[in-house]
Design an enzyme around this catalytic site. Structure first.
Site, PDB file in Angstrom:
ATOM      1  N   HIS A 167      -6.274  14.426  16.643  1.00 21.42           N
ATOM      2  CA  HIS A 167      -6.170  14.080  18.061  1.00 21.42           C
ATOM      3  C   HIS A 167      -6.776  15.191  18.903  1.00 21.42           C
ATOM      4  O   HIS A 167      -6.265  16.304  18.947  1.00 21.42           O
ATOM      5  CB  HIS A 167      -4.699  13.868  18.430  1.00 21.42           C
ATOM      6  N   SER A 174      -5.535  13.796  26.265  1.00 25.35           N
ATOM      7  CA  SER A 174      -4.835  12.548  26.005  1.00 25.35           C
ATOM      8  C   SER A 174      -4.503  11.844  27.327  1.00 25.35           C
ATOM      9  O   SER A 174      -5.408  11.581  28.117  1.00 25.35           O
ATOM     10  CB  SER A 174      -3.589  12.826  25.159  1.00 25.35           C
ATOM     11  N   ASP A 177     -10.128  10.160  16.113  1.00 32.93           N
ATOM     12  CA  ASP A 177      -8.885  10.317  16.871  1.00 32.93           C
ATOM     13  C   ASP A 177      -7.974   9.107  16.674  1.00 32.93           C
ATOM     14  O   ASP A 177      -8.371   7.974  16.947  1.00 32.93           O
ATOM     15  CB  ASP A 177      -9.213  10.476  18.361  1.00 32.93           C
TER      16      ASP A 177
END
Length: 516
Positions: A485, A237, A455
């Site tokens: 995710h 991320s 995602d």
């Protein structure tokens, strides 16, 4: 107000739901000489002001037992913790220093490659809390790597920032993050300004020195002190943005870098918000399809529910009210993992029946609130770091012009994310550094960029953008047609094998490889 951005350690979201509701070089570090900085010192990049003093590069880390944190109990077993000295201001490397907290577990096998450094996202996520939890996911990698993570400057054990008290945080939950009236707009902007003042009071001089660039420089000092000639890194991320910035600053030190759940480095503040609106709406549409609903009709139904909650917050079993903002946050959390979609179904059904308890519990999970009413500081650190990074500061007038576009992108999340562009860094006391981060890394070894088509938090399109900006011959894209995710450790043997082969043997997959 919690932003639906980058912090995203997929493992954290999953844990909350389960419990509550040819490149590189092998042998580039000596496993027996790791207490001293034996790695190759890097020459200062073009952005660097001065070479580093020996007092930093030759420091010895005093590894010992780890203490409990606000988020988790002290890890047992082979986990060790230490504090790295880094300059407060990288323009003055011989000046005042601050501490960056590290955690590690040594490689379990004999054929050690070196250290593998993790950042789980945020900005603001704690690697000290997350690394022991995530170790089971990377047990194959643990055989040949020391697993290492850290709390970046301004986060948790590393000079962590707390911008307001628990009581003030709970009071702020009553502030409408999608204001409909002049009074609500005034309250929203006042709350944002008060938060900024609280951050400035807590952080002091550190406020201007918690950027992604500062942390990337900290990472290269870690590499040297840990005794690694090359940086082997796994970023998730926001950790992908941090990894890209590191590659730009120190391309000659890049070893094996994996970037999973990729932040688009070409996006500014408004574009990031639009990407998130698309990503979460895409995930919501996929969730609605899985329940047999038409996505457009299902989204309208949820949007209508949120409007009713905005006018009349729902009662809950805790006697707190479920506001519209908390309801949106509660909807977001289960979208991080397909396995959590049934939880969302139950929470939405309860809310339609007039009970906001389940959505509130999900929102509390996302907002890091425990049963006693204590809140974590992840969102505090996130805001301090991201507002120092981002130069763009949309005004209320500019945001209002953008709202129709946001609402068109997502009838459920668009308005919230649109208003967030105005409120997030409102009246911030330090200027932002750039519109978007520089990640070009000419001459670096291949970097593996992993994108997941489903995602919600970091939409798939960011992976190709990251690879393109890293440069030809550097960025290599691996695609997973999945949900949730991140991709690694999410159930795809194809993804896990490709990443493991890259990190363990340096085998670079073909650019554009797809795992379905």
């Amino acid at each position: 107000m919690a932003r639906f951005v980058r912090w995203a350690a997929l493992t954290a979201a999953t844990a909350l739901l389960v419990t509550g509701c040819s490149s590189g070089s092998d042998g580039d570090s000596d496993s027996k000489g790791e207490e001293t900085g034996s790695g190759t010192p890097s020459a200062p990049s073009s952005d660097s002001a001065a070479p580093l003093p020996d007092s930093l590069t030759s420091q010895k880390l005093d590894w010992g037992g780890c203490e409990a944190t606000d988020d988790s109990a002290a890890p047992g077993g082979d986990w060790q913790c230490a504090t790295l000295k880094v300059p407060l201001d990288w323009a003055e490397p011989e000046g005042k220093t601050i501490g960056v907290a590290l955690i590690r577990s040594k490689a379990t096998g004999d054929d050690r490659i070196g250290s593998l450094l993790f950042n789980f996202g945020g900005p603001g996520g704690s690697g000290i809390s997350m690394m022991p939890y995530y170790s089971s996911t990377v047990s194959t990698l643990h055989k040949r790597y020391d697993l290492v993570s850290f709390d970046p400057r301004g986060v948790a054990a590393s000079e962590g920032v707390r911008c307001r008290s628990d009581k003030e945080i709970q009071a702020a939950e009553a502030v409408d993050a999608t204001p409909d009236t002049a009074a609500e707009e005034t309250a929203y902007l006042k709350d944002a300004a008060d938060f900024a003042k609280g951050c400035a009071a807590s952080a002091g001089k550190l406020m201007a020195h918690v950027s992604t660039t500062d942390t990337a420089r900290d990472m290269d000092l870690m590499r040297q002190v840990l005794g690694d000639a090359k940086m082997h890194y796994f970023g998730i991320s926001y950790g992908t943005e941090l990894g890209g910035v590191y590659a730009h600053l120190f391309p000659e030190n890049v070893g094996r870098l994996v970037l999973d759940a990729v932040v688009d480095p070409s996006a500014d503040t408004v574009d990031h918000a639009k990407h998130q609106a698309r990503g979460f709406q895409r995930a919501l549409n996929n969730y609605l399809k899985s329940t047999g609903q038409d996505p457009a009709e299902g989204s309208r139904k949820i949007a209508d529910l949120l409007e009713r909650i905005d006018a009349n917050p729902l009662p809950t079993s805790s006697k707190r009210k479920l506001t519209q903002t908390l309801a949106v946050t509660g909807i977001v959390l289960p979208l991080y993992s397909e396995s959590s979609w049934p939880t969302l179904t139950s929470a939405l059904e309860a809310a339609e029946a007039g009970d906001g308890s389940e959505l509130l519990a999900l929102a509390d999970g996302y907002n890091d609130r425990d049963a006693s009413g204590n809140y974590g500081t992840t969102t505090h650190s996130q805001r301090v770091i991201s507002c120092l990074d981002a130069k763009q500061r949309p005004t209320v007038a500019q945001t209002k012009k953008l709202l129709p576009e946001f609402e068109k992108i997502s009838p459920v999340f668009g308005t919230f994310l649109g208003w967030d562009t105005a409120g997030w860094c409102h009246e911030w006391p330090v200027p932002g550094q750039h519109d978007d981060p520089e990640v070009s890394a000419p001459g670096a070894e291949p970097v593996l960029v992993v994108g997941n088509t489903g995602d919600p938090a970091t939409p798939y399109e960011g992976a190709r953008k990251m690879a393109d900006e890293l440069g030809e011959g550097v960025g290599v894209v691996l695609t997973w047609k999945g949900e949730g995710h991140g991709a690694y450790g999410s159930g795809s043997e194809c993804v896990d094998s490709a990443v493991d082969d890259y990190l363990l043997s340096g085998t670079v997959p073909k650019d554009g490889k797809v795992c379905s």
